[in-house]
Design a protein around this motif. Structure first.
Motif, PDB file in Angstrom:
ATOM      1  N   ASN A 160       1.076  -1.440   0.085  1.00  0.00           N
ATOM      2  CA  ASN A 160       0.013  -0.051  -0.089  1.00  0.00           C
ATOM      3  C   ASN A 160       0.910   1.386  -0.246  1.00  0.00           C
ATOM      4  O   ASN A 160       2.071   1.112   0.434  1.00  0.00           O
ATOM      5  CB  ASN A 160      -0.920   0.255   1.112  1.00  0.00           C
ATOM      6  N   ARG A 161       0.079   2.336  -0.247  1.00  0.00           N
ATOM      7  CA  ARG A 161       0.958   3.673  -0.338  1.00  0.00           C
ATOM      8  C   ARG A 161       1.740   4.188   0.727  1.00  0.00           C
ATOM      9  O   ARG A 161       2.611   4.913   1.017  1.00  0.00           O
ATOM     10  CB  ARG A 161       0.108   4.675  -0.857  1.00  0.00           C
ATOM     11  N   ARG A 162       1.219   3.764   2.036  1.00  0.00           N
ATOM     12  CA  ARG A 162       1.561   4.113   3.379  1.00  0.00           C
ATOM     13  C   ARG A 162       3.072   3.480   3.560  1.00  0.00           C
ATOM     14  O   ARG A 162       3.745   3.875   4.938  1.00  0.00           O
ATOM     15  CB  ARG A 162       0.716   4.048   4.404  1.00  0.00           C
ATOM     16  N   VAL A 163       3.629   2.797   2.631  1.00  0.00           N
ATOM     17  CA  VAL A 163       4.924   2.337   3.029  1.00  0.00           C
ATOM     18  C   VAL A 163       5.807   3.515   2.825  1.00  0.00           C
ATOM     19  O   VAL A 163       6.896   3.450   3.528  1.00  0.00           O
ATOM     20  CB  VAL A 163       5.213   1.402   1.894  1.00  0.00           C
ATOM     21  N   ARG A 164       5.252   4.584   2.203  1.00  0.00           N
ATOM     22  CA  ARG A 164       6.263   5.839   2.249  1.00  0.00           C
ATOM     23  C   ARG A 164       5.312   7.127   1.954  1.00  0.00           C
ATOM     24  O   ARG A 164       4.799   7.984   3.074  1.00  0.00           O
ATOM     25  CB  ARG A 164       7.336   5.703   1.084  1.00  0.00           C
ATOM     26  N   ARG A 165       4.741   7.181   0.841  1.00  0.00           N
ATOM     27  CA  ARG A 165       3.856   8.490   0.310  1.00  0.00           C
ATOM     28  C   ARG A 165       3.199   8.063  -1.108  1.00  0.00           C
ATOM     29  O   ARG A 165       3.593   7.192  -1.614  1.00  0.00           O
ATOM     30  CB  ARG A 165       4.785   9.606   0.451  1.00  0.00           C
ATOM     31  N   ASP A 166       2.687   9.382  -1.525  1.00  0.00           N
ATOM     32  CA  ASP A 166       1.902   9.266  -2.808  1.00  0.00           C
ATOM     33  C   ASP A 166       3.231   8.973  -3.884  1.00  0.00           C
ATOM     34  O   ASP A 166       4.191   9.312  -3.829  1.00  0.00           O
ATOM     35  CB  ASP A 166       1.244  10.144  -2.942  1.00  0.00           C
ATOM     36  N   GLY A 167       2.688   7.776  -4.720  1.00  0.00           N
ATOM     37  CA  GLY A 167       3.706   7.479  -5.724  1.00  0.00           C
ATOM     38  C   GLY A 167       4.442   6.095  -5.328  1.00  0.00           C
ATOM     39  O   GLY A 167       4.951   5.516  -6.215  1.00  0.00           O
ATOM     40  N   PHE A 168       4.240   5.880  -4.136  1.00  0.00           N
ATOM     41  CA  PHE A 168       5.146   4.550  -3.808  1.00  0.00           C
ATOM     42  C   PHE A 168       3.946   3.395  -3.749  1.00  0.00           C
ATOM     43  O   PHE A 168       2.449   3.698  -3.258  1.00  0.00           O
ATOM     44  CB  PHE A 168       5.627   4.620  -2.335  1.00  0.00           C
ATOM     45  N   GLY A 169       4.241   1.928  -3.601  1.00  0.00           N
ATOM     46  CA  GLY A 169       3.399   1.126  -3.691  1.00  0.00           C
ATOM     47  C   GLY A 169       2.360   0.755  -4.790  1.00  0.00           C
ATOM     48  O   GLY A 169       2.307   1.745  -5.986  1.00  0.00           O
TER      49      GLY A 169
END
Length: 597
Positions: free
Chosen positions: A258-267
């Motif tokens: 999911n995106r919360r691995v870092r920020r928008d653009g990830f996952g």
């Protein structure tokens, strides 16, 4: 405290893309990985751990803070004392098959369980740290093994939540400064410590000693894992976030991140903020996460239960925006779902059993957000989810240019056709029954000829409905005006301190008509004030802001009437005329009420 709660759960949802992200695999591989997730649409979130035993109470007193799972941080509970909680954690009523069966009966296709939350306690048998359910509790068993087996037996995807960025039990991680004063604080932003060699080095040690090794355990001991659900990615660097993505891929290439691995653009997909009811979509694939009450983990005093109808409307709204919906349960310390959670799940399940066709494998609405409800689509079928039944017995399907093959109620086993006719080039008029079949949301199926050809621009309704222009559906222009969090009563345009800032919506009128205009806003006493104007079709209506309460006590102010002289496309704009306070107001929506001749 409120500000800190919002930062803890929402900062990662609002973080901006700062630089290019390492390219992922090809779009073809990405699509293949997401097939099951896009088809599933609906999943169960489970927050369960030592905090469930405390239920928000420590040493006889309720600990401040909305979330029960944050009790170790909020209560400043020392590690050694928190560890003793494990000595009493004995969920003898835990039944993995019952949990997964209940998820399946509610219509859920995947299950995300907190394998390790911020408190650092592993809810599985971990060789990396003995702070786990097998070694520290009288229960002495690994519930993840039972869940993995139950998920396989019932065809539900097993997924793990793993708190990678924060671990309050580990001396080198983030969040716990009452045991480890030189640690990175729970609310310290990235920029405050990234250049601190000691903090940065120790944090890397935590990642290498615990986070990555435990992820390896989760991805190698329980069979295929549907996704790893990371949290608070705003607290790690881009490089660290990408390492987590790459690590998951190296062990299970098809496992989603999911995106919360870092920020928008990830996952692989995006996430909203916690319990965010209104959202501006900036990613094709995304997921909205919600609780049935307020807390995620079990909390004894949290009785703020949402209604089944409210949850259904919220989830259908998400589906209509091409999102997935993850609904949380916080099991009791004994290992059961509490009575109220079961009641809500059963209510949602009854609706899903009848209407699941309108959810699974569908995509977002091609006709925008009609005033009567929401729409999903699959192939040549539009599923109209009618929240508010038309008093006239006529339902306008806006923006649909296709011819119809037929229309019928999804709940009608005989699929008896509804009468219809065109209402201009872009609209269809359906003749429906006098009353809704389902008081929560009645689904009408519309089968069209050929590929769907639709106009998503909002169409004014000339009868039956109030035309609502919500702040989150408008386009903001200016330096200071911005969207609020989108949570309950925070679906406003806020920060209106620049007179040049404004918000605008586009809409379509299918006929001439007269409308009464109302502005709905909040204005904090002592801070807000001024005058504003609503403009459309060359007509200007002015209003004087009335401050009241904290800025979120909303006031509906009638402004007058406007006339639409002919069919066509129009714009609606709200501007500041004068700002006499620190800000003008928090604008929630503008309403156009049809005045029938």
């Amino acid at each position: 405290m409120t500000k800190r709660d919002m930062y803890m759960d929402n900062a990662e949802a609002e973080a901006l893309v700062q630089q290019a992200v390492k390219p992922e695999l090809s779009e073809e591989v990405q699509d293949r990985r997401l097939v099951w997730w896009r088809d599933a649409r609906f999943g169960m979130f489970i927050h369960w751990g030592l905090y469930s035993l405390l239920g928000g109470v420590w040493k006889g007193k309720e600990v401040p803070g909305a979330y029960g799972e944050h009790i170790m941080l909020r209560g400043q509970i020392p590690v050694k004392e928190y560890e003793t909680v494990a000595e009493s954690f004995n969920p003898t009523r835990f039944d993995a098959d019952a949990w997964v069966s209940m998820a399946k009966e509610a219509g859920m296709k995947y299950l995300v369980i907190t394998a390790k939350h911020h408190d650092g306690f592993a809810l599985y048998d971990s060789a990396v740290s003995d702070f786990n359910i097998v070694e520290r509790t009288p229960y002495g068993r690994d519930p993840m093994k039972d869940l993995a087996e139950a998920c396989r037996n019932h065809g539900v995807k097993l997924c793990f939540y793993y708190s990678h960025s924060m671990d309050w039990h580990h001396p080198d991680s983030q969040g716990n400064t009452h045991d480890y004063p030189n640690n990175i604080g729970a609310w310290d932003d990235l920029e405050s410590w990234i250049d601190d060699e000691d903090k940065r080095t120790r944090y890397e040690r935590y990642l290498n000693e615990k986070a990555f090794p435990q992820l390896q355990e989760l991805l190698t001991q329980y069979g295929d894992v549907g996704l790893i659900w990371f949290d608070c990615g705003h607290k790690v660097t881009d490089e660290q976030g990408q390492r987590f993505v790459d690590f998951v891929r190296s062990l299970q290439p098809d496992c989603l991140v999911n995106r919360r691995v870092r920020r928008d653009g990830f996952g692989d997909y995006g996430n909203s903020g916690d319990n965010q009811l209104h959202i501006r979509i900036n990613r094709k694939d995304w997921e909205s996460i919600h609780t049935m009450n307020h807390s995620w983990g079990y909390k004894k005093t949290d009785h703020n239960w949402k209604s089944v109808k409210g949850i259904l409307h919220n989830m259908i709204d998400v589906f209509s925006l091409n999102g997935n919906y993850l609904l949380n349960v916080g099991p009791t310390p004994e290992g059961e779902f509490d009575e109220k959670s079961v009641e809500i799940l059963q209510g949602v399940g009854r609706w899903m059993k009848q209407n699941g066709e309108s959810v699974y494998g569908t995509t977002g609405s091609p006709i925008g957000k009609p005033q009567w409800g929401r729409c999903t689509v699959k192939g040549q079928k539009l599923y109209l989810h009618v929240f508010e039944w038309p008093a006239s017995g006529e339902l306008i399907v806006p923006g649909l240019r296709n011819g119809l093959i037929r229309a019928y109620l999804l709940a009608d086993p005989e699929q008896r056709p509804l009468k219809w006719e065109r209402a201009g080039k872009e609209d269809i008029r359906l003749h429906v029954h006098a009353a809704a079949l389902d008081p929560d949301a009645t689904v009408i199926v519309v089968e069209v000829e050929g590929a769907i050809d639709a106009n998503p621009v909002k169409r004014l309704m000339a009868k039956d409905y109030v035309n609502r222009f919500g702040a989150f559906d408008g386009d903001i222009e200016g330096k200071r005006l911005r969207y609020d969090t989108g949570k309950k009563d925070r679906d406003v345009a806020t920060g209106w301190s620049e007179a040049a800032d404004h918000i605008r919506w586009n809409y379509r009128a299918a006929s001439a008509g007269t409308y009464a205009v109302t502005a709905v806003y909040g204005a904090q006493e002592g801070k807000a004030g001024g005058t504003f104007a609503v403009e459309t079709n060359g007509q200007l209506l002015s209003g004087v802001v009335t401050p009241k309460g904290d800025g979120y006590a909303f006031f509906a102010q009638p402004l007058g009437t406007v006339r639409i002289d002919e069919p066509g496309n129009y714009g609606l704009t709200v501007r500041a005329e004068t700002i006499t306070g620190e800000v003008l107001m928090n604008l929630k929506e503008v309403q156009l009420h049809p005045i029938e001749p």
